[in-house]
Design an enzyme around this catalytic site. Structure first.
Site, short mmCIF file in Angstrom:
data_model
loop_
_atom_site.label_atom_id
_atom_site.label_comp_id
_atom_site.label_asym_id
_atom_site.label_seq_id
_atom_site.Cartn_x
_atom_site.Cartn_y
_atom_site.Cartn_z
CE LYS A 52 -3.87 -2.42 2.16
NZ LYS A 52 -4.68 -2.70 3.37
CD GLN A 96 -3.53 -4.46 6.42
OE1 GLN A 96 -3.69 -3.38 5.86
NE2 GLN A 96 -3.92 -5.59 5.86
CG ASP A 119 -9.39 -0.10 5.07
OD1 ASP A 119 -9.17 -0.54 3.92
OD2 ASP A 119 -8.62 -0.26 6.03
N1 GUN Z 1 -6.93 -6.93 6.26
C1 GUN Z 1 -7.28 -7.65 5.17
N2 GUN Z 1 -7.79 -6.85 4.21
C2 GUN Z 1 -7.77 -5.59 4.71
C3 GUN Z 1 -8.17 -4.33 4.19
O1 GUN Z 1 -8.69 -4.19 3.06
N3 GUN Z 1 -7.97 -3.26 5.02
C4 GUN Z 1 -7.45 -3.39 6.27
N4 GUN Z 1 -7.30 -2.29 7.00
N5 GUN Z 1 -7.07 -4.55 6.78
C5 GUN Z 1 -7.23 -5.64 6.00
#
Ligand code: GUN
Length: 292
Positions: A52, A96, A119
């Site tokens: 990311k 995350q 998100d």
């Molecule tokens: N863990 C797995 N997929 C995601 C996501 O799209 N965003 C976040 N913050 N954590 C995750």
């Protein structure tokens, strides 16, 4: 059979975003800025977050990575989120997931300002999504919609079966596919670990979205000819055939299932890269104050 090429599509989207960022900056605006909080040293989370951050650089965003060790208290985490919520230089914030067991994930999710929740996990934004109001859509479901749209997969009136009811993928996906939108307008069946006769249900799917995290769970005998399959699974397994000693596998037995499909996403290179592209898109929308 057409492969839904997520990697290529995500690169196209990143190119489109980079052009918009350059225009913003040329007009005297600031670069969009994404902050990510990572707790602990989980290998998969580490990989996702560094991808990311790298993607931010690629499109010209600023990014901030805040790391905590596994022993961080819920209070410390909530304080950091509050700080970022009030920092005008930051447009988007993600924490995350998963978090260590002693931290309440929903409390953390609710602490993130809905205006910075790129998100799309905050209950306010989930509610707005369900009501078809402008909002940040959760990145993985949004990436799937984008693939269906760009490859012109017909969804209206189709039977969409979703396997898995996670807050991140299955549950929002089922809502999005049922909305009166394009893509959307499906008759949706949401299946999960308590579902009985799963195979009878999946065999009637025109569109099958698989997000349960079990390697090669869906086999050719579970689907009908002409199905469009979206494989959200991504599990690292040992392999003596690759240089790294690892390979990535999806929730679908690609080799046997592909002959049944009209469309299918590969793993890797399918849904994964689209998730990151949509996170960038949400962050750009936040910087441009499109929603809030
Ligand atoms: N863990 C797995 N997929 C995601 C996501 O799209 N965003 C976040 N913050 N954590 C995750």
């Amino acid at each position: 059979m057409i492969i839904l090429e997520g990697k290529k599509t995500a690169n196209d989207i990143k190119g489109e975003i980079a052009i918009e960022v350059a225009a913003l900056v040329n007009a005297g605006g600031k670069k969009p800025h994404l902050a990510a909080i990572l707790v602990g040293v989980d290998g998969a989370s580490e990989t996702y977050v560094s991808a990311k951050v790298k993607a931010c650089e690629k499109v010209g965003f600023d990014s901030t990575l805040v790391r905590f060790n596994n022993e961080v208290t819920e209070e410390e985490l909530l304080t950091e989120i509050d700080k970022i919520n009030n920092n005008d230089a930051i447009d988007g914030l993600i924490v995350q997931l998963p978090l260590p067991k002693h931290i309440n994930e929903m409390k953390v999710t609710e602490m993130i300002s809905p205006t910075k929740d790129v998100d799309g996990f905050h209950p306010v934004n989930i509610g707005r999504m369900a009501l078809n109001l402008p909002t940040y859509l959760p990145a993985t479901p949004a990436g799937i919609l984008e693939l269906l749209e760009r490859y012109q997969v017909e969804t209206s009136g189709k039977h969409c079966v979703v396997i898995g009811r996670s807050h991140i993928v299955g549950s929002p996906m089922s809502i999005l596919m049922a909305r009166n939108t394009n893509p959307g307008n499906c008759t949706v069946t949401l299946t999960h670990s308590r579902t009985q006769n799963l195979k009878e249900i999946t065999k009637t799917a025109d569109i099958l979205i698989v997000a349960l995290g079990k390697v090669e769970f869906v086999t050719a005998d579970m689907v009908k000819k002409g199905v469009c399959i979206i494989d959200v699974g991504i599990t690292r397994v040992k392999s003596d055939k690759t240089k790294s000693g690892w390979k990535l596998l999806g929730d679908v037995d690609f080799g046997s299932v592909k002959k049944m499909c009209s469309f299918i996403t590969p793993v890797p290179g399918g849904v994964g890269p689209m998730t990151i592209a949509m996170l960038l898109k949400n962050t750009l929308m936040s910087a441009k104050r499109v929603i809030y």
